[in-house]
Design a protein around this motif. Structure first.
Motif, PDB file in Angstrom:
ATOM      1  N   PHE A 109      51.818  31.811  -5.866  1.00  0.00           N
ATOM      2  CA  PHE A 109      51.347  30.524  -5.341  1.00  0.00           C
ATOM      3  C   PHE A 109      50.776  29.663  -6.455  1.00  0.00           C
ATOM      4  N   PHE A 110      49.904  30.231  -7.275  1.00  0.00           N
ATOM      5  CA  PHE A 110      49.261  29.438  -8.320  1.00  0.00           C
ATOM      6  C   PHE A 110      50.231  29.105  -9.458  1.00  0.00           C
ATOM      7  N   LYS A 111      51.110  30.036  -9.783  1.00  0.00           N
ATOM      8  CA  LYS A 111      52.099  29.751 -10.831  1.00  0.00           C
ATOM      9  C   LYS A 111      53.040  28.637 -10.408  1.00  0.00           C
ATOM     10  N   SER A 112      53.342  28.552  -9.108  1.00  0.00           N
ATOM     11  CA  SER A 112      54.226  27.483  -8.615  1.00  0.00           C
ATOM     12  C   SER A 112      53.606  26.108  -8.794  1.00  0.00           C
ATOM     13  N   LYS A 113      52.285  26.071  -8.956  1.00  0.00           N
ATOM     14  CA  LYS A 113      51.585  24.814  -9.181  1.00  0.00           C
ATOM     15  C   LYS A 113      51.314  24.559 -10.665  1.00  0.00           C
ATOM     16  N   GLY A 114      51.864  25.432 -11.520  1.00  0.00           N
ATOM     17  CA  GLY A 114      51.748  25.218 -12.959  1.00  0.00           C
ATOM     18  C   GLY A 114      50.505  25.790 -13.601  1.00  0.00           C
ATOM     19  N   LEU A 124      41.049  24.907  -3.714  1.00  0.00           N
ATOM     20  CA  LEU A 124      41.853  26.059  -4.128  1.00  0.00           C
ATOM     21  C   LEU A 124      41.096  26.989  -5.069  1.00  0.00           C
ATOM     22  N   ALA A 125      39.920  26.571  -5.500  1.00  0.00           N
ATOM     23  CA  ALA A 125      39.076  27.432  -6.338  1.00  0.00           C
ATOM     24  C   ALA A 125      38.170  28.327  -5.504  1.00  0.00           C
ATOM     25  N   ALA A 126      38.222  28.183  -4.180  1.00  0.00           N
ATOM     26  CA  ALA A 126      37.214  28.806  -3.313  1.00  0.00           C
ATOM     27  C   ALA A 126      37.592  30.198  -2.836  1.00  0.00           C
ATOM     28  N   THR A 127      36.696  31.148  -3.078  1.00  0.00           N
ATOM     29  CA  THR A 127      36.705  32.415  -2.361  1.00  0.00           C
ATOM     30  C   THR A 127      35.921  32.228  -1.065  1.00  0.00           C
ATOM     31  N   THR A 128      35.983  33.195  -0.168  1.00  0.00           N
ATOM     32  CA  THR A 128      35.188  33.109   1.052  1.00  0.00           C
ATOM     33  C   THR A 128      33.701  33.111   0.690  1.00  0.00           C
ATOM     34  N   PRO A 129      32.870  32.375   1.424  1.00  0.00           N
ATOM     35  CA  PRO A 129      31.437  32.349   1.096  1.00  0.00           C
ATOM     36  C   PRO A 129      30.788  33.711   1.283  1.00  0.00           C
TER      37      PRO A 129
END
Length: 646
Positions: A109-114, A124-129
């Motif tokens: 997923f992240f590689k597809s966004k470069g 997109l930087a968020a882990t669950t609280p």
């Protein structure tokens, strides 16, 4: 001959300085309790709970809530990790309240966004609280008061408090990015459209949405009590409302609206974990850290290596001491960078080997005294637990990713505290523009980003050390919850060549820098300590500990003492390219009062040196004086950290 004489004179002067060192802040003293944290108002929150009759866990939870509410380099959507000494059992326990990667968070997923790493900002930087759940768990299991009582100071702050310059200027400095997220803009930029959009220092800062969220949690607790539930069950009712009820629904809605991945199922499945800490014994002192989902074991590894040397005879911050310390940390952090990760996802992590005294003795043999070694790499701990390393091919491939030629590049000096100090005198110009357009300042910000610390102890024997973080400014707030989401996804990697144990996957915890510390001597608490500062945390804490144990400093002297900082490690935060994170071998930060003779010797060894007047994040600590049956609190002069004792 003259050069050697000057060098010996420098060492003698350094030794005298240690013994006669005056501190800029007085040590704290207390007979009944001690509360130390990142902001004066938050320390006051801890004192209010102690005065209500709460124990150290209650007070620590109140300080945690207050620091989150004050955006003390974190928010409510971040993560909490704690060590607690339980006087009833005489044991140290670890609380793992780190969030996890959400559904859909895969390398592909992240590689597809470069990206080469998950992003450092935004949804997109968020882990669950993790912090709300971690606070509820600690309070329910080990506290004595109600959630309503413990959250009362934070709720008063959310209703409106006079914001301090450090946070206000951080908001102003980051207002462009904050403006990208509608809910963040509404909360953090009350003067949108004006020249200064952030609150001014001293302005009453109001967070209505956050107050509503905290009120809902307290309402859930109070309703459960009315329904004849126990104190513990009532606190967990508040927990459920956050992670499964209407708060969760609004959090998920706001997250997904802005492009985030977190789902209701992600929140409902997540739970804080109580686990056994890792530890080592250094010259009769048992030092405890969290497990390898943090960088904490690197400090334990460093102590194991340093136990093979006579540090005291080298002299505090002498050339030989600095060289030994720097290469020790390089060895330990090289192992951290490759072997540490969420233990729930692998049974092959060689922690027994990494923490063995025999492995440390072999690593100690690699320390050189003629020159710094820019090629220090992860070792092979598997034989020290009777196994064969399954990752030898990855280690070969990994070595090509590190360009050791950068060790001759420009030095660095952490900007965090310099910005804090000067912001009070140059708010509009310096504090707002310190980072903009300055590549080195951006790098320093990555190195030192995030986190605060909470230290609490009471006369009944409870001791708490917490290093909470995540959701720092510029945070993306999730809907109308007032909760800033974590940015900890960036601590994952996307390729096993960098670290096979820390590749992002849904439900997995990233390997984080966050690292509270507790030490026991003769089976009793000796010192509780923690610090802000990203990858430098265990560098600073290692030296703080040695300052007390090897060089006889008081706890306050040790918090303020000159440290060194190494950059010979992979950064855990910031940037989405490999070059943003690569080690800078030989890159060394020294205190600007380091004798020139020592500086010259280090330069000849291949170090690139930067000088600063303050060389660590703000260290907070509590020392237990069993002779006089009292507490000594230490809170460094490197930030706004503050403590209160009684």
């Amino acid at each position: 001959m003259m050069r050697n004489l000057l060098f010996l004179l420098a060492l003698t002067t350094a030794a005298v300085t240690v013994n006669a060192q005056q501190t800029q802040k007085p040590p704290l003293h207390g007979k009944n309790w001690m509360a130390v944290t990142g902001k004066p108002l938050a320390a006051t929150a801890g004192s209010m709970i102690f005065q209500k009759g709460g124990n150290a866990v209650d007070a620590a939870c109140a300080m945690l809530a207050a620091t989150c509410t004050m955006w003390d380099v974190l928010s409510w959507g971040g993560e909490t990790q704690a060590l607690i000494y339980n006087p009833k059992t005489g044991k140290v326990i670890a609380i793992n309240a780190m969030g996890v990667a959400p559904t859909g968070a895969t390398p592909e997923f992240f590689k597809s966004k470069g990206y080469n790493f998950p992003p450092e900002y935004g949804p997109l930087a968020a882990t669950t609280p993790g912090t709300p759940g971690g606070l509820c768990y600690m309070l329910a299991e080990y506290g004595t008061l109600s959630l309503k009582e413990v959250l009362a100071p934070a709720m008063q702050l959310a209703a409106g408090y006079p914001i301090e310059a450090q946070t206000a200027n951080s908001i102003e400095r980051q207002k462009k990015r904050i403006s990208e997220w509608p809910y963040s803009k509404a909360v953090l930029l009350p003067h949108a459209g004006e020249k200064r959009e952030a609150p001014e220092a001293g302005e009453i800062f109001v967070q209505k949405d956050l107050l509503t969220t905290l009120t809902k949690m307290v309402e859930a607790e109070q309703q459960a009590l009315k329904n004849k539930k126990s104190r513990k069950e009532a606190i967990y009712a508040a927990y459920d409302r956050f992670y499964k009820g209407d708060i969760a629904k609004e959090f998920v809605r706001g997250c997904q609206e802005q492009g985030g991945l977190i789902t209701m199922n992600d929140l409902a499945k997540w739970k804080p974990v109580e686990e056994a800490p890792l530890h080592t014994n250094y010259k009769g002192i048992d030092v405890y850290k969290l497990q390898q989902w943090t960088q904490g074991p690197a400090l334990l590894q460093s102590l194991n290596i340093l136990e093979n040397f006579d540090l005291k005879s080298m002299g505090y911050n002498s050339t030989k001491y600095i060289q030994t310390l720097y290469q020790t940390m390089s060895l330990a952090f090289a192992d951290r960078d490759f072997y540490y990760g969420d233990p729930a996802f692998s049974k092959q992590q060689p922690m027994n080997g990494l923490l063995s005294k025999a492995y440390a003795k072999e690593r100690a043999k690699l320390i050189q005294y003629e020159r710094n070694d820019p090629d220090i790499a992860p070792g092979d701990p598997y034989p020290f637990e009777g196994k064969t390393n399954p990752y030898t091919q990855l280690l070969k491939e990994r070595s090509a990713l590190t360009d050791t030629s950068v060790h001759n590049g420009p030095g660095f000096a952490p900007a965090h505290d310099r910005r804090v100090g000067e912001a009070f005198h140059h708010e509009d110009e310096f504090a707002v523009n310190a980072i903009d357009g300055d590549e080195s300042a951006v790098y320093k910000d990555r190195l030192w980003r995030g986190t605060t610390s909470v230290e609490a102890a009471d006369t009944s024997g409870w001791v708490v050390s917490i290093t909470p973080s995540g959701g720092w400014i510029p945070a993306c707030i999730a809907g109308h919850t007032g909760v800033g989401m974590s940015q900890r996804m960036q601590s994952f990697v996307l390729d096993s060549v960098l670290n096979p144990f820390n590749v992002v996957a849904p439900g997995k915890r990233p390997r984080v820098t966050l690292t509270p510390s507790l030490a026991l001597k003769d089976g009793k608490p000796f010192v509780s300590f923690a610090v802000q500062g990203g990858d430098t945390q265990d560098q600073n804490l290692l030296q703080f500990f040695l300052n007390m144990v090897e060089f006889g400093m008081t706890v306050q002297q040790a918090t303020e003492a000159a440290n060194i900082n190494s950059n010979q490690l992979w950064l855990s935060l910031g940037g989405t390219k490999m070059t943003d994170r690569q080690p800078k071998p030989g890159n060394l930060l020294l205190n600007d009062k380091t004798p020139k003779a020592v500086q010259d010797e280090l330069k000849k060894m291949g170090y690139t040196i930067s000088l600063e007047d303050r060389t660590s994040g703000p260290i907070n600590a509590i020392y237990f004086d069993w002779k006089h049956k009292s507490f000594w609190g230490g809170s460094s002069n490197h930030g706004e950290d503050y403590g209160i004792g009684w």
